[in-house]
Write an enzyme that holds these catalytic residues in place. Structure first.
Site, PDB file in Angstrom:
ATOM      1  N   LYS A  89       6.645 -42.899  14.180  1.00  0.00           N
ATOM      2  CA  LYS A  89       6.160 -41.916  14.356  1.00  0.00           C
ATOM      3  C   LYS A  89       4.506 -42.155  14.690  1.00  0.00           C
ATOM      4  O   LYS A  89       4.185 -41.601  15.584  1.00  0.00           O
ATOM      5  CB  LYS A  89       6.175 -40.909  13.128  1.00  0.00           C
ATOM      6  CG  LYS A  89       5.550 -39.751  13.347  1.00  0.00           C
ATOM      7  CD  LYS A  89       6.388 -38.445  12.240  1.00  0.00           C
ATOM      8  CE  LYS A  89       6.302 -38.773  11.008  1.00  0.00           C
ATOM      9  NZ  LYS A  89       4.653 -37.989  10.465  1.00  0.00           N
ATOM     10  N   SER A  90       3.972 -42.950  13.792  1.00  0.00           N
ATOM     11  CA  SER A  90       2.455 -42.983  14.033  1.00  0.00           C
ATOM     12  C   SER A  90       2.236 -43.642  15.316  1.00  0.00           C
ATOM     13  O   SER A  90       1.420 -43.327  16.159  1.00  0.00           O
ATOM     14  CB  SER A  90       2.094 -43.940  12.834  1.00  0.00           C
ATOM     15  OG  SER A  90       2.232 -43.248  11.654  1.00  0.00           O
ATOM     16  N   GLY A 137       0.464 -33.427  10.478  1.00  0.00           N
ATOM     17  CA  GLY A 137      -0.948 -33.658  10.080  1.00  0.00           C
ATOM     18  C   GLY A 137      -1.413 -34.539  10.960  1.00  0.00           C
ATOM     19  O   GLY A 137      -2.714 -34.658  11.284  1.00  0.00           O
ATOM     20  N   ARG A 178      -2.812 -28.050   4.091  1.00  0.00           N
ATOM     21  CA  ARG A 178      -3.372 -29.297   4.050  1.00  0.00           C
ATOM     22  C   ARG A 178      -4.923 -29.438   4.070  1.00  0.00           C
ATOM     23  O   ARG A 178      -5.506 -28.681   5.174  1.00  0.00           O
ATOM     24  CB  ARG A 178      -2.669 -30.340   4.797  1.00  0.00           C
ATOM     25  CG  ARG A 178      -1.141 -30.157   4.553  1.00  0.00           C
ATOM     26  CD  ARG A 178      -0.233 -31.255   5.368  1.00  0.00           C
ATOM     27  NE  ARG A 178      -0.721 -32.616   4.817  1.00  0.00           N
ATOM     28  CZ  ARG A 178      -0.208 -33.500   5.649  1.00  0.00           C
ATOM     29  NH1 ARG A 178       0.640 -33.497   6.738  1.00  0.00           N
ATOM     30  NH2 ARG A 178      -0.539 -34.894   5.265  1.00  0.00           N
ATOM     31  N   SER A 206      -7.317 -43.496   4.486  1.00  0.00           N
ATOM     32  CA  SER A 206      -6.603 -42.586   5.408  1.00  0.00           C
ATOM     33  C   SER A 206      -6.456 -43.072   7.026  1.00  0.00           C
ATOM     34  O   SER A 206      -7.981 -43.123   7.509  1.00  0.00           O
ATOM     35  CB  SER A 206      -7.117 -41.273   5.603  1.00  0.00           C
ATOM     36  OG  SER A 206      -6.516 -40.374   6.616  1.00  0.00           O
ATOM     37  N   ASP A 255       4.218 -43.268   2.422  1.00  0.00           N
ATOM     38  CA  ASP A 255       4.956 -42.132   2.873  1.00  0.00           C
ATOM     39  C   ASP A 255       6.232 -42.873   2.118  1.00  0.00           C
ATOM     40  O   ASP A 255       6.967 -41.789   2.386  1.00  0.00           O
ATOM     41  CB  ASP A 255       5.103 -42.600   4.523  1.00  0.00           C
ATOM     42  CG  ASP A 255       3.906 -41.614   5.127  1.00  0.00           C
ATOM     43  OD1 ASP A 255       3.012 -40.978   4.550  1.00  0.00           O
ATOM     44  OD2 ASP A 255       3.399 -41.882   6.356  1.00  0.00           O
ATOM     45  N   LYS A 275       0.206 -34.350   0.944  1.00  0.00           N
ATOM     46  CA  LYS A 275       1.068 -34.426   2.074  1.00  0.00           C
ATOM     47  C   LYS A 275       1.930 -33.492   2.617  1.00  0.00           C
ATOM     48  O   LYS A 275       1.301 -32.229   2.348  1.00  0.00           O
ATOM     49  CB  LYS A 275       2.073 -35.829   1.770  1.00  0.00           C
ATOM     50  CG  LYS A 275       1.340 -37.364   1.561  1.00  0.00           C
ATOM     51  CD  LYS A 275       0.926 -37.693   2.726  1.00  0.00           C
ATOM     52  CE  LYS A 275       0.139 -38.997   2.466  1.00  0.00           C
ATOM     53  NZ  LYS A 275      -0.818 -39.370   3.424  1.00  0.00           N
ATOM     54  N   ARG A 331       4.261 -34.018  -3.124  1.00  0.00           N
ATOM     55  CA  ARG A 331       5.340 -34.930  -3.392  1.00  0.00           C
ATOM     56  C   ARG A 331       5.565 -35.654  -4.764  1.00  0.00           C
ATOM     57  O   ARG A 331       6.568 -35.859  -5.043  1.00  0.00           O
ATOM     58  CB  ARG A 331       5.209 -36.126  -2.501  1.00  0.00           C
ATOM     59  CG  ARG A 331       5.514 -36.010  -0.957  1.00  0.00           C
ATOM     60  CD  ARG A 331       5.518 -36.765  -0.040  1.00  0.00           C
ATOM     61  NE  ARG A 331       5.936 -36.347   1.437  1.00  0.00           N
ATOM     62  CZ  ARG A 331       5.701 -36.992   2.553  1.00  0.00           C
ATOM     63  NH1 ARG A 331       5.185 -38.103   2.678  1.00  0.00           N
ATOM     64  NH2 ARG A 331       6.225 -36.371   3.496  1.00  0.00           N
ATOM     65  N   ARG A 373      10.381 -35.611   4.221  1.00  0.00           N
ATOM     66  CA  ARG A 373      10.916 -36.915   3.360  1.00  0.00           C
ATOM     67  C   ARG A 373      11.415 -36.612   1.902  1.00  0.00           C
ATOM     68  O   ARG A 373      12.111 -37.358   1.534  1.00  0.00           O
ATOM     69  CB  ARG A 373       9.599 -37.817   2.966  1.00  0.00           C
ATOM     70  CG  ARG A 373       9.264 -38.296   4.617  1.00  0.00           C
ATOM     71  CD  ARG A 373       8.067 -39.441   4.408  1.00  0.00           C
ATOM     72  NE  ARG A 373       7.196 -39.767   5.349  1.00  0.00           N
ATOM     73  CZ  ARG A 373       7.354 -40.102   6.695  1.00  0.00           C
ATOM     74  NH1 ARG A 373       8.740 -40.606   7.000  1.00  0.00           N
ATOM     75  NH2 ARG A 373       6.570 -40.168   7.787  1.00  0.00           N
TER      76      ARG A 373
HETATM   77  C1  S3P Z   1      -0.277 -41.428   9.297  1.00  0.00           C
HETATM   78  C2  S3P Z   1      -1.431 -41.622   8.442  1.00  0.00           C
HETATM   79  C3  S3P Z   1      -0.961 -41.656   6.994  1.00  0.00           C
HETATM   80  C4  S3P Z   1       0.484 -41.117   6.754  1.00  0.00           C
HETATM   81  C5  S3P Z   1       0.999 -40.279   7.722  1.00  0.00           C
HETATM   82  C6  S3P Z   1       1.054 -40.860   9.044  1.00  0.00           C
HETATM   83  C7  S3P Z   1      -0.795 -41.916  10.640  1.00  0.00           C
HETATM   84  O1  S3P Z   1      -1.491 -40.463   6.593  1.00  0.00           O
HETATM   85  O2  S3P Z   1       0.795 -40.372   5.493  1.00  0.00           O
HETATM   86  O3  S3P Z   1       2.447 -40.084   7.600  1.00  0.00           O
HETATM   87  O4  S3P Z   1      -0.042 -41.889  11.808  1.00  0.00           O
HETATM   88  O5  S3P Z   1      -2.073 -42.095  10.725  1.00  0.00           O
HETATM   89  P1  S3P Z   1      -3.087 -40.492   5.780  1.00  0.00           P
HETATM   90  O6  S3P Z   1      -4.013 -40.923   6.921  1.00  0.00           O
HETATM   91  O7  S3P Z   1      -3.546 -39.130   5.143  1.00  0.00           O
HETATM   92  O8  S3P Z   1      -3.095 -41.407   4.837  1.00  0.00           O
END
Ligand code: S3P
Length: 454
Positions: free
Chosen positions: A36-37, A109, A137, A182, A335, A362, A366, A412
Site C-alpha cells: 500500500k505504501s 490517512g 485523525r 511518522s 501496522d 490509526k 487500535r 486491520r
Molecule cells: C504509512 C505510514 C505509517 C503507517 C501507514 C502507512 C505510509 O503511518 O501506519 O499505514 O505509507 O507512510 P505513520 O506515518 O502515521 O506512522
C-alpha cells in the site's frame, strides 16, 4: 455513483457482517496484493514526472484508488490496461492543476497527509474530506511543518478533516525534525520540498519506512541521506526537481502478508507459502518478532525487485512463546500490532508491549478495539495507556462468545479478528468486513484458498 436507496437510508454506509469459524489446517501457496505504501508513492511520483511511467503490481484497494483519483483531478493521466498494468503520465513538478471539487480520500490517512504536502507548494487551493475514521485523525502533525513552508490551512476546530489547504509558490524549503516517528509526516515535508526553492531537510530521530526516499532517488531527484552523530537520519532533498518516468514493480505488502503468516502459525497442522513479499527492513519487524517467539518462518528466494528486497515466506504452525517487544522494533511493525496481539493471545506466557501511543490514532484506536475484542473472546489482558499486556492461552482455543466484534472502519481490526475465527470455539462474528477493501480486497478469497482441502 448515484445512491438509489430510500432517502432515510442514504446517509448510512452499507456494511457487511461476517462470521469466521475454525476450518482446520491452512495450506497452499498464495500471494498478497501490492504494498500500500509503495503503491501510493508510485502513483504520486509518477504523476509528477515528465512522461509516462508504468506500474505493475499496484494495490487496487480503495485507499490507493483514492490517491489515483485525486492525482487525476489535479491533472495526471492515469489509466489501467487489461493486464492490470497502470500507465501514469505526469504533469511535472510544479504542474498540478486546481481540482474542480473537494478531494474525498475515504479512509486513507496516507493519501491525505502526503497530498497535503504536495499541494502545499503548488499555487492551488484544495479541500480534503474523508470518512468518519479519517475525519477523526490528527492532521496538525502535517499542517504544522507545512505552515512553516508558507502554506495556509483551515481545518475543523480540532485540527481534523474537512480541511482546506492554500498552497504557495515559491514555498520555503524548511528544515524539520520529526516530533513523531511518522513516514507520512516525513513524506509530506519531502513532497512539499520537491517544488520549493533550495534544500529541504527532514531529520528523523527514529527510522521509519523509507519508500519515499528510495523512490525519489529512483525518479532522479537529488536526495542525500546522512546519519547525525546521535544516530538521527538526515534527509536532504534539492527542490525544483525534475522527475524522470520509471517502470515500477510493486512487491506484495508485508503488512498484508502478516495475516496469513499469523493464521498459519496459530492453526494446528498449517503449512503455507506467501510468495513475493516485500522485505524492506523498515517494514519487517513483525517477522523478526514472530521468529523470536519460536515461529517457524523461513525466507525463500530472497531477491531484489525494483530496488526493494523481496522474498517468499514459508510458515508452519508453531508453539509460540510470549515476548516483550523492544521499543526499537515498534516503527518497523507499526501496522502489524493488531495481528501481532492475536499471535500473543495464542502464545505461552505473558507478552508485553509499550510505546504504542500512535496506535490510538490509526484508522481506529487500535489498542482499545483489540483489547475489547480479545477480552470478549476470553483473553486475559491489561490495557495500559501505551500498550497491551496479554496472557496467552498457550495454544488452547479461545472461548467463543455471542458478542459481535466492532471494527470501527478499521481494515486491520477486521482482518485480525477474522483470523481469530481459526482458533475460537464456535467462531467469531464481525460487524463489518467492508473496510478490508481499503488494503486487501481479496482477503476473504485468500482465506478460502488456504482453507480449501483440494
Ligand atoms: C504509512 C505510514 C505509517 C503507517 C501507514 C502507512 C505510509 O503511518 O501506519 O499505514 O505509507 O507512510 P505513520 O506515518 O502515521 O506512522
Amino acid at each position: 455513483m448515484i445512491d438509489l436507496r430510500p432517502k432515510k437510508q442514504q446517509s448510512k454506509r452499507m456494511t457487511q457482517a461476517s462470521f469466521f469459524k475454525p476450518v482446520g489446517p491452512l495450506s497452499g501457496k498464495i500471494r498478497v496484493p501490492g504494498d500500500k505504501s509503495i503503491s501510493h508513492r508510485a502513483i504520486i511520483f509518477a504523476s509528477l514526472a515528465i512522461g509516462t511511467s508504468s506500474i505493475e503490481g499496484l494495490l487496487e484497494g480503495e485507499d490507493v484508488l483514492a490517491t489515483a483519483a485525486a492525482m487525476r483531478s489535479m491533472g495526471a493521466d492515469i489509466v489501467r490496461d487489461d493486464d492490470a498494468v497502470w500507465s501514469v503520465t505526469g504533469v511535472g513538478v510544479g504542474g498540478l492543476m486546481q481540482p474542480k471539487a473537494a478531494l474525498d480520500l475515504g479512509n486513507s490517512g496516507t493519501s491525505t497527509r502526503l497530498l497535503m504536502g504536495l499541494v502545499a507548494s503548488h499555487d492551488i487551493m484544495v479541500t480534503f474530506t474523508g470518512d468518519a475514521s479519517l475525519s477523526s485523525r490528527p492532521m496538525a502533525r502535517v499542517t504544522d511543518p507545512l505552515s512553516m513552508c508558507g502554506a495556509s490551512f483551515t481545518t475543523s476546530p480540532d485540527g481534523t478533516l474537512p480541511a482546506m489547504v492554500r498552497g504557495v509558490v515559491p514555498a520555503l524549503a524548511i528544515t524539520y525534525e520529526l516530533p513523531v516517528a511518522s513516514a507520512q509526516v516525513k513524506s509530506a515535508v519531502l513532497l512539499a520540498g520537491l517544488n520549493s526553492a533550495g534544500v529541504t531537510t527532514v531529520i528523523e530521530p527514529t527510522l521509519t519506512r523509507d519508500h519515499s526516499e528510495r523512490m525519489l532517488i529512483g525518479f532522479g531527484a537529488d536526495v542525500r541521506i546522512t546519519i547525525r552523530e546521535d544516530g538521527a537520519r538526515v534527509i536532504k532533498l534539492r527542490g525544483e526537481a525534475e522527475l524522470q518516468p520509471q517502470n515500477i514493480t510493486v512487491p506484495g505488502d508485508p503488512s498484508s502478508a502478516a495475516f496469513p503468516v499469523v493464521a498459519a502459525l496459530i492453526t494446528e497442522g498449517s503449512d503455507v507459502v506467501v510468495e513475493n513479499v516485500g522485505m524492506n527492513s523498515t517494514r519487517t519487524g513483525i517477522f523478526a518478532i514472530l521468529k523470536k517467539m519460536g515461529g517457524d518462518l523461513e525466507l525463500l528466494n530472497e531477491r531484489t525487485v525494483g530496488g526493494e528486497d523481496v522474498a517468499d515466506i514459508h510458515v508452519r504452525h508453531s508453539k509460540l512463546k510470549a515476548i516483550t517487544v523492544p521499543a526499537d522494533v515498534v516503527p518497523s511493525m507499526i501496522d502489524e500490532f493488531p495481528i501481532f496481539f492475536v499471535a500473543a493471545a495464542m502464545a505461552h506466557g505473558v507478552t508485553r508491549t509499550s510505546g504504542l501511543d500512535e496506535l490510538r490514532v490509526k484508522e481506529s484506536d487500535r489498542l482499545a478495539l483489540m483489547a475489547e475484542g480479545l477480552k470478549s473472546l476470553g483473553v486475559a489482558l491489561e490495557e495500559t495507556p501505551d500498550g497491551l499486556i496479554i496472557m496467552g492461552s498457550g495454544g488452547a482455543m479461545l472461548r467463543g462468545s455471542n458478542t459481535t466484534i466492532k471494527t470501527a472502519l478499521d481494515h486491520r481490526i477486521a482482518m485480525s479478528f477474522a483470523i481469530t475465527g481459526q482458533v475460537t470455539d464456535g467462531g467469531v462474528h464481525i460487524d463489518d468486513m467492508t473496510p478490508v477493501r481499503t488494503s486487501f480486497p481479496s482477503f476473504e478469497d485468500m482465506l478460502k484458498e488456504l482453507q480449501s482441502k483440494e
